[in-house]
Design a protein around this motif. Structure first.
Motif, PDB file in Angstrom:
ATOM      1  N   TYR A  18       0.827  -1.206   0.000  1.00  0.00           N
ATOM      2  CA  TYR A  18       0.000   0.000   0.000  1.00  0.00           C
ATOM      3  C   TYR A  18       0.864   1.259   0.000  1.00  0.00           C
ATOM      4  N   VAL A  19       1.912   1.251   0.804  1.00  0.00           N
ATOM      5  CA  VAL A  19       2.793   2.413   0.898  1.00  0.00           C
ATOM      6  C   VAL A  19       3.404   2.713  -0.470  1.00  0.00           C
ATOM      7  N   GLU A  20       3.842   1.672  -1.164  1.00  0.00           N
ATOM      8  CA  GLU A  20       4.423   1.868  -2.493  1.00  0.00           C
ATOM      9  C   GLU A  20       3.361   2.254  -3.517  1.00  0.00           C
ATOM     10  N   SER A  21       2.210   1.590  -3.480  1.00  0.00           N
ATOM     11  CA  SER A  21       1.156   1.866  -4.462  1.00  0.00           C
ATOM     12  C   SER A  21       0.644   3.300  -4.382  1.00  0.00           C
ATOM     13  N   PHE A  22       0.452   3.792  -3.160  1.00  0.00           N
ATOM     14  CA  PHE A  22      -0.085   5.143  -2.974  1.00  0.00           C
ATOM     15  C   PHE A  22       1.005   6.187  -2.747  1.00  0.00           C
ATOM     16  N   LYS A  23       2.269   5.767  -2.815  1.00  0.00           N
ATOM     17  CA  LYS A  23       3.419   6.660  -2.617  1.00  0.00           C
ATOM     18  C   LYS A  23       3.327   7.410  -1.274  1.00  0.00           C
ATOM     19  N   LEU A  24       3.070   6.647  -0.221  1.00  0.00           N
ATOM     20  CA  LEU A  24       2.944   7.214   1.121  1.00  0.00           C
ATOM     21  C   LEU A  24       4.293   7.205   1.823  1.00  0.00           C
ATOM     22  N   THR A  25       4.478   8.162   2.707  1.00  0.00           N
ATOM     23  CA  THR A  25       5.712   8.259   3.482  1.00  0.00           C
ATOM     24  C   THR A  25       5.353   8.346   4.963  1.00  0.00           C
ATOM     25  N   PRO A  26       5.879   7.439   5.783  1.00  0.00           N
ATOM     26  CA  PRO A  26       5.638   7.565   7.223  1.00  0.00           C
ATOM     27  C   PRO A  26       6.200   8.899   7.738  1.00  0.00           C
ATOM     28  N   PHE A  27       5.482   9.504   8.676  1.00  0.00           N
ATOM     29  CA  PHE A  27       5.936  10.754   9.279  1.00  0.00           C
ATOM     30  C   PHE A  27       5.689  10.709  10.770  1.00  0.00           C
ATOM     31  N   LYS A  28       6.434  11.524  11.485  1.00  0.00           N
ATOM     32  CA  LYS A  28       6.312  11.598  12.935  1.00  0.00           C
ATOM     33  C   LYS A  28       5.101  12.447  13.296  1.00  0.00           C
ATOM     34  N   ASP A  29       4.240  11.932  14.181  1.00  0.00           N
ATOM     35  CA  ASP A  29       3.065  12.650  14.671  1.00  0.00           C
ATOM     36  C   ASP A  29       3.093  12.560  16.195  1.00  0.00           C
ATOM     37  N   GLY A  30       3.617  13.590  16.827  1.00  0.00           N
ATOM     38  CA  GLY A  30       3.817  13.531  18.275  1.00  0.00           C
ATOM     39  C   GLY A  30       4.920  12.536  18.593  1.00  0.00           C
ATOM     40  N   ASN A  31       4.608  11.563  19.457  1.00  0.00           N
ATOM     41  CA  ASN A  31       5.614  10.561  19.806  1.00  0.00           C
ATOM     42  C   ASN A  31       5.450   9.268  19.017  1.00  0.00           C
ATOM     43  N   LYS A  32       4.567   9.257  18.023  1.00  0.00           N
ATOM     44  CA  LYS A  32       4.323   8.072  17.191  1.00  0.00           C
ATOM     45  C   LYS A  32       4.641   8.373  15.734  1.00  0.00           C
ATOM     46  N   TRP A  33       4.829   7.313  14.967  1.00  0.00           N
ATOM     47  CA  TRP A  33       4.947   7.421  13.517  1.00  0.00           C
ATOM     48  C   TRP A  33       3.579   7.170  12.922  1.00  0.00           C
ATOM     49  N   CYS A  34       3.294   7.801  11.794  1.00  0.00           N
ATOM     50  CA  CYS A  34       1.977   7.707  11.161  1.00  0.00           C
ATOM     51  C   CYS A  34       2.142   7.483   9.658  1.00  0.00           C
ATOM     52  N   VAL A  35       1.237   6.696   9.101  1.00  0.00           N
ATOM     53  CA  VAL A  35       1.071   6.575   7.652  1.00  0.00           C
ATOM     54  C   VAL A  35      -0.361   6.991   7.377  1.00  0.00           C
ATOM     55  N   LEU A  36      -0.561   7.939   6.478  1.00  0.00           N
ATOM     56  CA  LEU A  36      -1.879   8.516   6.232  1.00  0.00           C
ATOM     57  C   LEU A  36      -2.214   8.514   4.753  1.00  0.00           C
ATOM     58  N   LEU A  37      -3.399   8.015   4.441  1.00  0.00           N
ATOM     59  CA  LEU A  37      -3.950   8.113   3.098  1.00  0.00           C
ATOM     60  C   LEU A  37      -5.180   9.006   3.209  1.00  0.00           C
ATOM     61  N   GLY A  38      -5.102  10.207   2.695  1.00  0.00           N
ATOM     62  CA  GLY A  38      -6.197  11.152   2.780  1.00  0.00           C
ATOM     63  C   GLY A  38      -5.715  12.508   3.254  1.00  0.00           C
ATOM     64  N   GLU A  39      -6.667  13.411   3.407  1.00  0.00           N
ATOM     65  CA  GLU A  39      -6.343  14.795   3.773  1.00  0.00           C
ATOM     66  C   GLU A  39      -5.947  14.953   5.235  1.00  0.00           C
ATOM     67  N   ASN A  40      -6.581  14.156   6.113  1.00  0.00           N
ATOM     68  CA  ASN A  40      -6.301  14.286   7.540  1.00  0.00           C
ATOM     69  C   ASN A  40      -6.620  12.973   8.253  1.00  0.00           C
TER      70      ASN A  40
END
Length: 73
Positions: A18-40
């Motif tokens: 999914y990460v490759e298909s949608f070209k998503l990049t994990p990012f830091k959100d507070g003290n956790k890492w996040c992967v997000l598909l969508g605006e928010n």
């Protein structure tokens, strides 16, 4: 017969599908890492973890859940 290295390679490719298909990049959100598909986070599909790999695995699980739509917007 597959070696452990080959099995690990294909498992890693599967985990990143999914990460490759949608070209998503994990990012830091507070003290956790996040992967997000969508605006928010409220409206999109997301996964969280203590590191990028755990966030990706959580995102994969979130992708398996049915999508609900709020018609009262």
């Amino acid at each position: 017969m597959n070696t452990n290295a080959e099995i690990n390679y294909w498992q890693d490719k599967y985990d990143l599908r999914y990460v490759e298909s949608f070209k998503l990049t994990p990012f830091k959100d507070g003290n956790k890492w996040c992967v997000l598909l969508g605006e928010n986070i409220q409206e999109g599909i997301c996964g969280f973890g203590d590191n990028p790999i755990l966030a990706i695995l959580d995102f994969n699980e979130a992708m398996k859940k049915p999508i609900t739509y709020n018609q009262n917007k």
